[in-house]
Write an enzyme that holds these catalytic residues in place. Structure first.
Site, PDB file in Angstrom:
ATOM      1  N   SER A 190      83.032  14.576 -40.234  1.00 60.48           N
ATOM      2  CA  SER A 190      82.549  14.983 -38.780  1.00 60.48           C
ATOM      3  C   SER A 190      81.900  13.030 -39.223  1.00 60.48           C
ATOM      4  O   SER A 190      82.299  12.153 -39.961  1.00 60.48           O
ATOM      5  CB  SER A 190      81.080  14.910 -40.590  1.00 60.48           C
ATOM      6  OG  SER A 190      80.210  15.194 -39.574  1.00 60.48           O
TER       7      SER A 190
ATOM      8  N   LYS B  72      81.932  13.789 -47.364  1.00 63.21           N
ATOM      9  CA  LYS B  72      82.897  13.599 -46.012  1.00 63.21           C
ATOM     10  C   LYS B  72      83.589  12.388 -46.263  1.00 63.21           C
ATOM     11  O   LYS B  72      84.692  12.292 -45.872  1.00 63.21           O
ATOM     12  CB  LYS B  72      81.813  13.715 -44.827  1.00 63.21           C
ATOM     13  CG  LYS B  72      81.698  15.059 -44.945  1.00 63.21           C
ATOM     14  CD  LYS B  72      82.717  16.581 -44.502  1.00 63.21           C
ATOM     15  CE  LYS B  72      82.463  17.954 -44.280  1.00 63.21           C
ATOM     16  NZ  LYS B  72      83.888  18.465 -44.651  1.00 63.21           N
TER      17      LYS B  72
ATOM     18  N   TYR C 144      75.455  15.531 -48.297  1.00 63.41           N
ATOM     19  CA  TYR C 144      76.594  15.960 -47.250  1.00 63.41           C
ATOM     20  C   TYR C 144      77.103  14.798 -46.629  1.00 63.41           C
ATOM     21  O   TYR C 144      78.718  15.186 -47.276  1.00 63.41           O
ATOM     22  CB  TYR C 144      75.542  16.803 -46.536  1.00 63.41           C
ATOM     23  CG  TYR C 144      76.753  17.289 -45.018  1.00 63.41           C
ATOM     24  CD1 TYR C 144      77.972  17.926 -46.007  1.00 63.41           C
ATOM     25  CD2 TYR C 144      77.488  16.766 -44.341  1.00 63.41           C
ATOM     26  CE1 TYR C 144      79.149  18.901 -44.471  1.00 63.41           C
ATOM     27  CE2 TYR C 144      78.023  17.429 -43.271  1.00 63.41           C
ATOM     28  CZ  TYR C 144      79.175  18.376 -43.694  1.00 63.41           C
ATOM     29  OH  TYR C 144      80.251  18.775 -42.396  1.00 63.41           O
TER      30      TYR C 144
HETATM   31  P1  NAD Z   1      81.151  27.192 -42.714  1.00 60.97           P
HETATM   32  O1  NAD Z   1      80.168  27.444 -43.434  1.00 60.97           O
HETATM   33  O2  NAD Z   1      80.579  28.306 -40.806  1.00 60.97           O
HETATM   34  O3  NAD Z   1      82.715  27.465 -43.316  1.00 60.97           O
HETATM   35  C1  NAD Z   1      82.474  27.347 -44.252  1.00 60.97           C
HETATM   36  C2  NAD Z   1      83.491  28.305 -45.097  1.00 60.97           C
HETATM   37  O4  NAD Z   1      83.582  27.910 -46.210  1.00 60.97           O
HETATM   38  C3  NAD Z   1      82.535  28.946 -45.531  1.00 60.97           C
HETATM   39  O5  NAD Z   1      82.823  30.509 -44.646  1.00 60.97           O
HETATM   40  C4  NAD Z   1      82.097  29.294 -46.901  1.00 60.97           C
HETATM   41  O6  NAD Z   1      82.247  30.569 -47.151  1.00 60.97           O
HETATM   42  C5  NAD Z   1      83.470  28.736 -47.727  1.00 60.97           C
HETATM   43  N1  NAD Z   1      83.414  27.935 -48.352  1.00 60.97           N
HETATM   44  C6  NAD Z   1      82.487  27.184 -49.387  1.00 60.97           C
HETATM   45  N2  NAD Z   1      82.016  26.953 -50.380  1.00 60.97           N
HETATM   46  C7  NAD Z   1      83.398  27.306 -50.611  1.00 60.97           C
HETATM   47  C8  NAD Z   1      83.787  27.172 -51.728  1.00 60.97           C
HETATM   48  N3  NAD Z   1      83.513  26.463 -52.685  1.00 60.97           N
HETATM   49  N4  NAD Z   1      85.773  28.156 -52.423  1.00 60.97           N
HETATM   50  C9  NAD Z   1      85.542  28.811 -51.365  1.00 60.97           C
HETATM   51  N5  NAD Z   1      85.293  28.610 -50.148  1.00 60.97           N
HETATM   52  C10 NAD Z   1      83.937  28.371 -49.804  1.00 60.97           C
HETATM   53  O7  NAD Z   1      80.721  26.070 -42.343  1.00 60.97           O
HETATM   54  P2  NAD Z   1      81.718  25.216 -40.625  1.00 60.97           P
HETATM   55  O8  NAD Z   1      80.661  25.305 -39.877  1.00 60.97           O
HETATM   56  O9  NAD Z   1      82.631  26.637 -40.652  1.00 60.97           O
HETATM   57  O10 NAD Z   1      82.286  24.109 -41.756  1.00 60.97           O
HETATM   58  C11 NAD Z   1      83.983  24.525 -41.870  1.00 60.97           C
HETATM   59  C12 NAD Z   1      83.967  22.532 -42.540  1.00 60.97           C
HETATM   60  O11 NAD Z   1      83.839  21.350 -41.342  1.00 60.97           O
HETATM   61  C13 NAD Z   1      83.003  22.108 -43.452  1.00 60.97           C
HETATM   62  O12 NAD Z   1      83.895  20.924 -44.387  1.00 60.97           O
HETATM   63  C14 NAD Z   1      82.176  21.261 -42.981  1.00 60.97           C
HETATM   64  O13 NAD Z   1      81.304  20.689 -43.481  1.00 60.97           O
HETATM   65  C15 NAD Z   1      82.752  21.228 -41.625  1.00 60.97           C
HETATM   66  N6  NAD Z   1      81.994  20.642 -40.507  1.00 60.97           N
HETATM   67  C16 NAD Z   1      81.503  21.023 -39.832  1.00 60.97           C
HETATM   68  C17 NAD Z   1      80.158  20.537 -38.077  1.00 60.97           C
HETATM   69  C18 NAD Z   1      79.440  21.574 -37.836  1.00 60.97           C
HETATM   70  O14 NAD Z   1      78.697  21.325 -37.497  1.00 60.97           O
HETATM   71  N7  NAD Z   1      79.320  23.610 -37.859  1.00 60.97           N
HETATM   72  C19 NAD Z   1      80.373  19.638 -38.569  1.00 60.97           C
HETATM   73  C20 NAD Z   1      81.338  18.519 -38.851  1.00 60.97           C
HETATM   74  C21 NAD Z   1      82.350  18.902 -40.428  1.00 60.97           C
HETATM   75  C1  WQD Z   2      71.386  18.305 -32.682  1.00 61.08           C
HETATM   76  C2  WQD Z   2      69.745  17.477 -32.220  1.00 61.08           C
HETATM   77  C3  WQD Z   2      67.937  17.315 -33.410  1.00 61.08           C
HETATM   78  C4  WQD Z   2      66.846  21.260 -34.381  1.00 61.08           C
HETATM   79  C5  WQD Z   2      73.756  18.066 -37.587  1.00 61.08           C
HETATM   80  C6  WQD Z   2      74.492  17.194 -39.258  1.00 61.08           C
HETATM   81  C7  WQD Z   2      76.026  16.499 -38.998  1.00 61.08           C
HETATM   82  C8  WQD Z   2      76.673  18.289 -38.388  1.00 61.08           C
HETATM   83  C9  WQD Z   2      76.963  18.699 -37.329  1.00 61.08           C
HETATM   84  C10 WQD Z   2      78.174  18.750 -40.314  1.00 61.08           C
HETATM   85  C11 WQD Z   2      69.117  16.464 -32.900  1.00 61.08           C
HETATM   86  C12 WQD Z   2      67.804  18.301 -32.481  1.00 61.08           C
HETATM   87  C13 WQD Z   2      67.599  20.113 -34.208  1.00 61.08           C
HETATM   88  C14 WQD Z   2      65.760  21.470 -33.409  1.00 61.08           C
HETATM   89  C15 WQD Z   2      65.773  20.069 -32.380  1.00 61.08           C
HETATM   90  N1  WQD Z   2      76.951  19.303 -39.341  1.00 61.08           N
HETATM   91  N2  WQD Z   2      67.027  19.390 -33.154  1.00 61.08           N
HETATM   92  N3  WQD Z   2      64.787  20.851 -33.150  1.00 61.08           N
HETATM   93  O1  WQD Z   2      71.498  16.026 -36.183  1.00 61.08           O
HETATM   94  O2  WQD Z   2      73.144  15.849 -34.543  1.00 61.08           O
HETATM   95  O3  WQD Z   2      74.257  17.179 -36.571  1.00 61.08           O
HETATM   96  O4  WQD Z   2      75.059  19.095 -37.636  1.00 61.08           O
HETATM   97  O5  WQD Z   2      78.904  17.778 -40.440  1.00 61.08           O
HETATM   98  O6  WQD Z   2      76.648  16.359 -39.468  1.00 61.08           O
HETATM   99  O7  WQD Z   2      73.987  16.663 -40.011  1.00 61.08           O
HETATM  100  O8  WQD Z   2      72.765  18.661 -35.023  1.00 61.08           O
HETATM  101  O9  WQD Z   2      72.054  20.526 -34.407  1.00 61.08           O
HETATM  102  O10 WQD Z   2      70.793  19.593 -35.862  1.00 61.08           O
HETATM  103  O11 WQD Z   2      70.855  18.347 -34.183  1.00 61.08           O
HETATM  104  O12 WQD Z   2      65.023  18.893 -31.779  1.00 61.08           O
HETATM  105  O13 WQD Z   2      65.231  22.447 -33.947  1.00 61.08           O
HETATM  106  O14 WQD Z   2      68.642  18.335 -31.929  1.00 61.08           O
HETATM  107  O15 WQD Z   2      66.890  15.713 -33.531  1.00 61.08           O
HETATM  108  O16 WQD Z   2      68.411  15.074 -31.518  1.00 61.08           O
HETATM  109  P1  WQD Z   2      73.183  16.761 -36.040  1.00 61.08           P
HETATM  110  P2  WQD Z   2      71.374  19.299 -34.796  1.00 61.08           P
END
Ligand code: NAD
Ligand code: WQD
Length: 334
Positions: A124, A152, A148
């Site tokens: 991330s 990562k 979190y």
């Molecule tokens: P998501 O929660 O939709 O998908 C993750 C899946 O993993 C879920 O279906 C959940 O049930 C499964 N899971 C969690 N713990 C588990 C376990 N112990 N055993 C088996 N399955 C398990 O999330 P997503 O948005 O699809 O994210 C996927 C990956 O990408 C995650 O690792 C997340 O941290 C990373 N990521 C997401 C974002 C984002 O903003 N969505 C950003 C950066 C990184």
């Molecule tokens: C985006 C912008 C908020 C909600 C997060 C995680 C990051 C990654 C992606 C997993 C910011 C603003 C938000 C609201 C708002 N996930 N905001 N009102 O914080 O960039 O990233 O998700 O890895 O680790 O930290 O994403 O969508 O929460 O916020 O004004 O109700 O929207 O302040 O500027 P963020 P976000």
């Protein structure tokens, strides 16, 4: 080629399964369904006309994953499974370290045992902490501000360490920026439980009338309109990046790291405006105090992924807003 997708019924994982199937890969998924639903398996089939093999397994219980490895030989693993809510990780750090770290160690032990040493890991942009400048390149300093993010960053280090004594390991670390949007069919998308933390899911709930207005967290940042700037990327573009990364991870060894973003920064108010224009729906909002831990600006330099993976994002912000809204309307009751 056969690919194991952990967390494959989740938001990004499900879209990646579709893109893998579209490009002819065989796909096996396991998930514990903690944050996703089993009907995603049928939806993937409906979209692609192809089957995936699904196992319900929990990474925290190593033996629950063993049948997956006993019954298949994988060319690579795409590892999405994990918990991802920043605020919850502050409240429940043990849960996050246990699930994300211990779970991944269990997975990797099985990968070693069954001689599959190629992994693409969902990292991330959070690992860049508070970047001093933007756009962000992969060699920027790394730090985190919550458990979190620490999981990562630690997992990036742990996976990289595997490559030191064992030249068979190949690790691709993908640092995602802010995924939004949904599959154009309206069948796959993101529907978080409870009140959403992230911007687009929150806007969606305002748009369908479940929440009265959006709170904009701060308008006094050093950005063009004072609100936070992020690199929003369509989840289908992100999914396609993984398919390109499969070619990379299987064709090399050692560690390779890529930003997956568009390179464009949009503010919170840009997103509100784009959503309103794309969908003809008004999003009432009011300015609230800054949210703890937020940074002013975060967007990628995506050049390395273009040069080395042959991947770049295609979809624009309007399309992200249209697809998010179609999914929200089609899945309102769920
Ligand atoms: P998501 O929660 O939709 O998908 C993750 C899946 O993993 C879920 O279906 C959940 O049930 C499964 N899971 C969690 N713990 C588990 C376990 N112990 N055993 C088996 N399955 C398990 O999330 P997503 O948005 O699809 O994210 C996927 C990956 O990408 C995650 O690792 C997340 O941290 C990373 N990521 C997401 C974002 C984002 O903003 N969505 C950003 C950066 C990184
Ligand atoms: C985006 C912008 C908020 C909600 C997060 C995680 C990051 C990654 C992606 C997993 C910011 C603003 C938000 C609201 C708002 N996930 N905001 N009102 O914080 O960039 O990233 O998700 O890895 O680790 O930290 O994403 O969508 O929460 O916020 O004004 O109700 O929207 O302040 O500027 P963020 P976000």
């Amino acid at each position: 080629m056969k690919i194991l997708v952990t967390g494959g019924t989740g938001y990004i994982g499900s879209h990646t399964c579709v893109e893998l199937l579209n490009r002819g890969y065989e796909v096996v998924v396991f998930d514990n369904l903690y944050n996703s639903k089993i009907d995603v398996v049928d939806k993937i089939k409906k979209i692609t006309g192809k089957e995936i093999t699904f196992y319900k397994a929990d990474m925290r219980d190593k033996e629950s994953m063993r049948p997956v490895f006993e019954e298949h030989t994988f060319d690579a693993v795409i590892h999405f499974a994990g918990l991802k809510a920043v605020g919850e990780s502050v409240e429940k750090p043990l849960l996050y370290y246990q699930n994300n770290i211990t779970g991944t160690l269990n997975l990797c032990e099985l990968m070693n045992e069954y001689q599959c040493k190629k992994i693409i890991f969902s990292s991330s942009a959070t690992v860049y902490g508070s970047p001093k400048t933007v756009p962000i390149t992969e060699d920027f300093p790394l730090s985190t501000t919550n458990p979190y993010g620490s999981t990562k960053l630690m997992l990036e280090g742990i996976l990289s360490d595997f490559c030191v004594p064992d030249e068979e390991w190949s690790v691709v670390l993908l640092r995602y920026f802010n995924p939004i949007g949904a599959h154009e069919s309206g069948l796959l998308g993101e529907s978080p439980n409870g009140i959403p933390n992230n911007l687009m899911p929150y806007i969606m709930q305002v748009a369908v009338g479940k929440l009265p207005e959006l709170g904009v967290f701060g308008n006094d940042y050093d950005t063009p309109d004072g609100t936070g700037v992020r690199d929003y990327i369509h989840v289908v573009d992100l999914a396609k990046g993984h398919v390109n990364a499969v070619q990379k991870v299987t064709g090399t060894t050692g560690v390779n790291i890529y930003n997956l973003g568009t390179g464009n920064g949009y503010s919170v108010l840009d997103i509100v405006k784009a959503f309103e224009e794309a969908n003809g729906v008004k999003i009432p909002y009011s300015i609230k105090p800054r949210r703890a831990g937020d940074i002013a600006e975060c967007y990628a330099n995506p050049k390395k992924a273009k040069e080395e993976l042959g991947w770049e994002a295609q979809y624009d912000l309007r399309r992200m807003c249209e697809d998010s809204w179609r999914f929200a309307k089609m899945n309102q009751g769920q």
